[in-house]
Scaffold this motif. Sequence first.
Motif, PDB file in Angstrom:
ATOM      1  N   PHE A   1       0.852  -1.188   0.000  1.00  0.00           N
ATOM      2  CA  PHE A   1       0.000   0.000   0.000  1.00  0.00           C
ATOM      3  C   PHE A   1       0.892   1.245   0.000  1.00  0.00           C
ATOM      4  CE2 PHE A   1      -3.053  -3.035   0.513  1.00  0.00           C
ATOM      5  CZ  PHE A   1      -4.301  -2.600   0.907  1.00  0.00           C
TER       6      PHE A   1
ATOM      7  N   CYS B   1      -3.572   3.093   0.098  1.00  0.00           N
ATOM      8  CA  CYS B   1      -4.183   2.154  -0.835  1.00  0.00           C
ATOM      9  C   CYS B   1      -3.145   1.528  -1.753  1.00  0.00           C
ATOM     10  CB  CYS B   1      -5.255   2.848  -1.667  1.00  0.00           C
ATOM     11  SG  CYS B   1      -4.564   4.023  -2.864  1.00  0.00           S
TER      12      CYS B   1
ATOM     13  N   ARG C   1      -2.851   1.304  -5.575  1.00  0.00           N
ATOM     14  CA  ARG C   1      -3.472   1.984  -6.717  1.00  0.00           C
ATOM     15  C   ARG C   1      -4.032   1.007  -7.746  1.00  0.00           C
ATOM     16  NH1 ARG C   1       0.346   6.670  -8.968  1.00  0.00           N
ATOM     17  NH2 ARG C   1       1.982   5.155  -8.529  1.00  0.00           N
TER      18      ARG C   1
ATOM     19  N   LEU D   1      -7.252  -0.604  -6.449  1.00  0.00           N
ATOM     20  CA  LEU D   1      -8.355   0.351  -6.409  1.00  0.00           C
ATOM     21  C   LEU D   1      -8.800   0.715  -7.819  1.00  0.00           C
ATOM     22  CD1 LEU D   1      -9.862   1.500  -4.049  1.00  0.00           C
ATOM     23  CD2 LEU D   1      -8.438   3.535  -4.144  1.00  0.00           C
TER      24      LEU D   1
ATOM     25  N   HIS E   1      -8.893  -2.750   2.096  1.00  0.00           N
ATOM     26  CA  HIS E   1      -8.474  -1.369   2.356  1.00  0.00           C
ATOM     27  C   HIS E   1      -9.168  -0.798   3.598  1.00  0.00           C
ATOM     28  CE1 HIS E   1      -6.880  -1.639  -1.727  1.00  0.00           C
ATOM     29  NE2 HIS E   1      -6.302  -0.462  -1.579  1.00  0.00           N
TER      30      HIS E   1
ATOM     31  N   LEU F   1     -13.640   4.798   2.215  1.00  0.00           N
ATOM     32  CA  LEU F   1     -12.300   4.433   2.693  1.00  0.00           C
ATOM     33  C   LEU F   1     -11.877   5.360   3.820  1.00  0.00           C
ATOM     34  CD1 LEU F   1     -10.486   3.910  -0.736  1.00  0.00           C
ATOM     35  CD2 LEU F   1     -11.481   2.153   0.736  1.00  0.00           C
TER      36      LEU F   1
END
Length: 537
Positions: free
Chosen positions: A386, A429, A431, A434, A512, A531
């Motif tokens: 992350f 996160c 990327r 997500l 997440h 989030l």
Amino acid sequence: MGETEPYYITQSKRFCKELGMDPNDLVSPQRFLTKKELFIKTKAYNEILEVVSYFSTKLLDSLKGTPILISVSDSNGYLLHMAGDETIKSTVDEFGIKIGSLFTQEDTGTNVISLVLQQRHPISLIGKDHYHKFLYEIACYGAPIHYTDEDHLLGSVSIMVPIVFQNPLLLTMLSQVVDSIERELLLRKQNRKLNILNQIMISRTRNGIIVTDEKGTTIEFNDFALKIFNQSSNTVIGKSIYDSVLIGEYFRRVIECGAKYENEVLTFTNENGDDIVCLFDAQPIYEEERLIGGFGQFRDITDRYLFEEKMKEAEKQALAGRIAAGIAHEIRNPLTTVRGYLQFLEKEVDASTSQLFSNLLIPEIDRANKIITDFLSITKPSIKEFELIQVQHFLIDYLLKFLKSESLLYSVGLDIEIPPDAKNLTILCNREELLQVFINLFQNSVQAKRETPLKIKIFTRVADEHVQFIFRDNGKGIPLSILTHIFEPFFSTKDCGTGLGLPVSQKIVENHKGTMQASSDGMGTEFIIELPIHKLA
């Protein structure tokens, strides 16, 4: 008439004249309560008369030596009580005035009881303020009585003295007495409420409590009930419980039929959109043998219900994990072997067969491998790294760049909005993961578009310690019967769908430490991905 005569006295005298009353006549009440009616009325006014009598006695004691008569009427003008000087009582008797008499301007002309009830404020009638001459030797003072918490008119208190004893201070004293009466009545009313509550609830209960009167009007809605329903007291107190879609009929049967309910399971969504599951009990409230209201109790079992659902989901995922492990060992290895041989044979066969390998067989094996990978990702925790990234950077510099070409390809109107308060917020996160969530949502929208041009809007908003990414389209929408299953593995309404896109997306969001929810109507579908905000030290 003096120039300073109040307008309502002038109007009253004009009214008497228009009715053809003779000022020289000796008028008296023409309507009276029957003995039965008087008994019922005095019983209903028992507490009020008790309080008035207590303070009237104090007033009479303070004015000892002054010939004074104190009278009490109900809100309609019926005389319910008289106390004071015997000489004035005998004079009043000669006028035909007795307990149970009705005072109206039509029957008795300009009188203090009628004017007080009409004007709802303290009034004095001194001598010639009266219309009829036989009252010129009398001074009358009156004030209304209310339940001050709801401005409910209960009646009036009046005092009568010979005109030689008239004094403006008498009206002031009367007003002060009435203030004391109203405070005492309000206190007693509140004490009655507390007595009712003490019968049916334990202090500091963790249950939602609702209490109504005998007409179904809500008189108590405790803090826990307000929290469950996400209401404020001013939106429920004083309102009819029968209007409640959820519990109105329960209370109606409780109050009208004496019904009792225990452990009724009620499920509803509060104004915040939270699903609530409660056990509901209800029963009538009696004072001696008279029904005086209804009582309802909620026990919030939402957490227990959600825990049970999570246990079921955990069992399902554990089963899926065992199946996935079996799939990984029994299918993936043979597929890898087959793919390797196909790649090897691709160079040894003729051109048409080689094209069959490269265009059909190998892509189908890759597709099967992806299904296995997606399914495994649902059951295994993410171990990808992350990073900290700003909301604006992710949406504009990463997501928008990727989706822009896809939007042009499928003729999609794409709009991304970031309010000022969310631009510089930071999230922790991966990327790529997500991005995969938004790609899955984008592909679903494209597959569910109508004949009208597809429009997709992605925007953010801050909710407490979280940032919400809202993905909204104007597609066909998802029927409610299907919406509840969209996050279940392998559930799909598409002929070529695997049913893993949304379960994988939800798993990514949960990894997440976020949540993913969906809602839909005839205007399209909306996904909310929430989030946690990462606060920099």
